[in-house]
Design an enzyme around this catalytic site. Structure first.
Site: not given
Ligand code: 5GP
Length: 127
Positions: A110, A112
């Protein structure tokens, strides 16, 4: 060593429709939705629909069609949010956390897209 994809991760469940999301944009190979815990006025996650753990996994194994679709989907989200400087927007930050040192929480690629305020320094200045 290669990557092994865990299909029980939360984004895989979103893609299968097992849990809801607030959809922003969808294409044949990509989905964009609002982050559940936004860190900026605009905080959108853009994911490929295919089972890729992170960007280098995607770069190595995705088809050309998936890569083009994903790249264009990211551009479409920026246009939809009105944050592209080319359209008079104020810009954005795009982040792809990867692995342990990248502090990746969800093991499905993903990016952001954060926008709507000045996002501040690129990283915390810690050696
Ligand atoms: P990472 O740290 O892996 O780059 O970011 C994961 C992101 O996924 C975080 O910003 C977190 O808030 C988001 N996230 C985690 N669980 C969910 C979910 O169930 N739904 C959505 N829309 N975002 C999520």
């Amino acid at each position: 060593m290669g990557y092994s994809y865990d299909d029980q991760n939360i984004f895989a469940k979103i893609l299968r429709g097992e849990i809801p999301c607030s959809k922003v944009h969808e294409t044949e190979h990509s989905l964009a939705f609002a982050d559940i815990a936004p860190k900026a006025p605009h905080h959108v996650l853009v994911i490929p629909k295919g089972p890729y753990v992170c960007y280098d996994h995607f770069a190595a194994e995705a088809t050309d069609a998936e890569i083009v679709d994903y790249t264009r989907a990211i551009g479409a989200v920026c246009a939809q949010l009105g944050v592209s400087p080319s359209d008079g927007g104020n810009g954005y930050r795009m982040i792809a956390n990867t692995g342990n040192d990248g502090v990746q929480e969800v093991p499905h690629l993903h990016v952001h897209i954060l926008a709507g305020r000045n996002i501040g320094p690129m990283i915390l200045m810690r050696p």
